[in-house]
Motif scaffolding. Structure first.
Motif, mmCIF file in Angstrom:
data_model
loop_
_atom_site.group_PDB
_atom_site.id
_atom_site.type_symbol
_atom_site.label_atom_id
_atom_site.label_comp_id
_atom_site.label_asym_id
_atom_site.label_seq_id
_atom_site.Cartn_x
_atom_site.Cartn_y
_atom_site.Cartn_z
ATOM 1 N N MET A 182 -2.495 0.449 0.942
ATOM 2 C CA MET A 182 -2.544 1.695 0.204
ATOM 3 C C MET A 182 -1.573 2.613 0.247
ATOM 4 O O MET A 182 -1.329 3.399 -0.441
ATOM 5 N N ASN A 183 -1.006 2.590 1.548
ATOM 6 C CA ASN A 183 -0.076 3.650 1.766
ATOM 7 C C ASN A 183 1.173 3.329 0.919
ATOM 8 O O ASN A 183 1.891 4.183 0.228
ATOM 9 N N SER A 201 0.653 4.715 -2.454
ATOM 10 C CA SER A 201 0.646 6.108 -2.563
ATOM 11 C C SER A 201 2.327 6.530 -2.513
ATOM 12 O O SER A 201 2.565 7.324 -3.332
ATOM 13 N N ARG A 248 3.703 6.469 -6.223
ATOM 14 C CA ARG A 248 2.917 7.626 -7.251
ATOM 15 C C ARG A 248 3.399 8.697 -6.833
ATOM 16 O O ARG A 248 3.862 9.276 -5.926
ATOM 17 N N ASN A 259 1.891 11.458 -7.102
ATOM 18 C CA ASN A 259 0.946 12.586 -6.318
ATOM 19 C C ASN A 259 0.405 11.692 -5.158
ATOM 20 O O ASN A 259 -0.815 12.312 -4.701
ATOM 21 N N GLY A 260 0.986 10.715 -4.748
ATOM 22 C CA GLY A 260 0.354 9.969 -3.872
ATOM 23 C C GLY A 260 -0.866 9.756 -3.782
ATOM 24 O O GLY A 260 -1.472 8.845 -4.759
ATOM 25 N N PHE A 261 -2.031 10.004 -2.922
ATOM 26 C CA PHE A 261 -3.134 9.727 -2.717
ATOM 27 C C PHE A 261 -4.096 10.719 -3.720
ATOM 28 O O PHE A 261 -5.254 10.470 -4.204
ATOM 29 N N MET A 319 -4.993 9.199 -7.118
ATOM 30 C CA MET A 319 -5.144 7.691 -6.981
ATOM 31 C C MET A 319 -6.430 7.389 -7.336
ATOM 32 O O MET A 319 -7.472 7.928 -7.110
ATOM 33 N N SER A 368 -5.475 1.760 -9.679
ATOM 34 C CA SER A 368 -3.983 1.837 -9.082
ATOM 35 C C SER A 368 -3.908 0.657 -8.162
ATOM 36 O O SER A 368 -2.665 0.266 -8.192
ATOM 37 N N ILE A 425 -9.540 5.817 -0.394
ATOM 38 C CA ILE A 425 -8.824 6.768 -1.211
ATOM 39 C C ILE A 425 -9.459 7.862 -0.862
ATOM 40 O O ILE A 425 -8.616 8.993 -0.703
ATOM 41 N N LYS A 476 -7.005 10.731 0.758
ATOM 42 C CA LYS A 476 -6.960 12.186 0.114
ATOM 43 C C LYS A 476 -7.580 13.551 0.864
ATOM 44 O O LYS A 476 -6.941 14.428 0.770
#
Length: 184
Positions: free
Chosen positions: A118-119, A122, A125, A127-129, A132, A136, A174, A178
């Motif tokens: 997941m990192n 991020s 992307r 906007n990272g998390f 998310m 995604s 997430i 977040k």
């Protein structure tokens, strides 16, 4: 039980790579969040956080011996409890022969690979998390060339080990990442 700052100091003693440190902090936060969700007592929450933080303690300096160097030498010498040591040993069953059985062991296994994956999601992307979505992550899981070194079978097995739907596991993490922001 060691205090958090002592564990962070130990982590910094063995791991210089900022990305690996970040991963360890992410897994610690995931473990703590699950411990809280499961209504664990304070001591257990601390143990879960510590197992997450130190699970890759020997990866940078002793990659061929990981996690055996940590569980057989470093952590016992530092006085860490058996439950934490066992969880760290069980997070890499292909290297140690110890399958995750206890609750803390199963959750550490479940949080490790998925947190790293997941990192990676991020990072690609804008906007990272922040925005998310589960989709995604699941879309990237299907792309075998993305973060190719992450074993997809372990991620699927991990959700089963904690008796959670994979999408629910992803959604929970997430929210953890977040809300928590950068590691402490």
């Amino acid at each position: 039980m060691k205090k958090r700052d002592e564990s962070v100091e130990l982590l910094q003693q063995y791991i210089e790579n900022e990305n690996l440190r970040h991963h360890c902090h992410m897994v610690a936060r995931a473990m703590e969040a699950y411990a809280r969700k499961l209504d664990k007592f304070h001591e257990e929450i601390e143990a879960w956080w510590t197992a997450g933080l130190l699970h890759d303690l020997d990866w940078e300096k002793y990659p061929e011996e990981h996690p055996k160097k940590a569980v057989e030498e470093i952590l016992p010498e530092e006085g860490y409890p058996e439950a934490i040591i066992n969880a760290i040993e069980a997070h890499a069953p292909e290297r140690t022969g110890r399958e995750p059985e206890t609750e803390i062991e199963r959750y550490l296994f479940a949080c490790d690979e998925l947190s790293g994956f997941m990192n990676a999601v991020s990072l690609v992307r804008p906007n990272g998390f922040a925005d998310m979505r589960v989709k995604s992550v699941t879309k990237k899981l299907k792309d075998s060339s993305f973060a190719a070194d992450v074993p997809r079978d372990d991620i699927k097995k991990a959700a089963q080990l904690i008796d959670t739907d994979l999408n629910d596991h992803i959604a929970f993490l997430i929210e953890v990442f977040k809300e928590e922001g950068q590691p402490q």
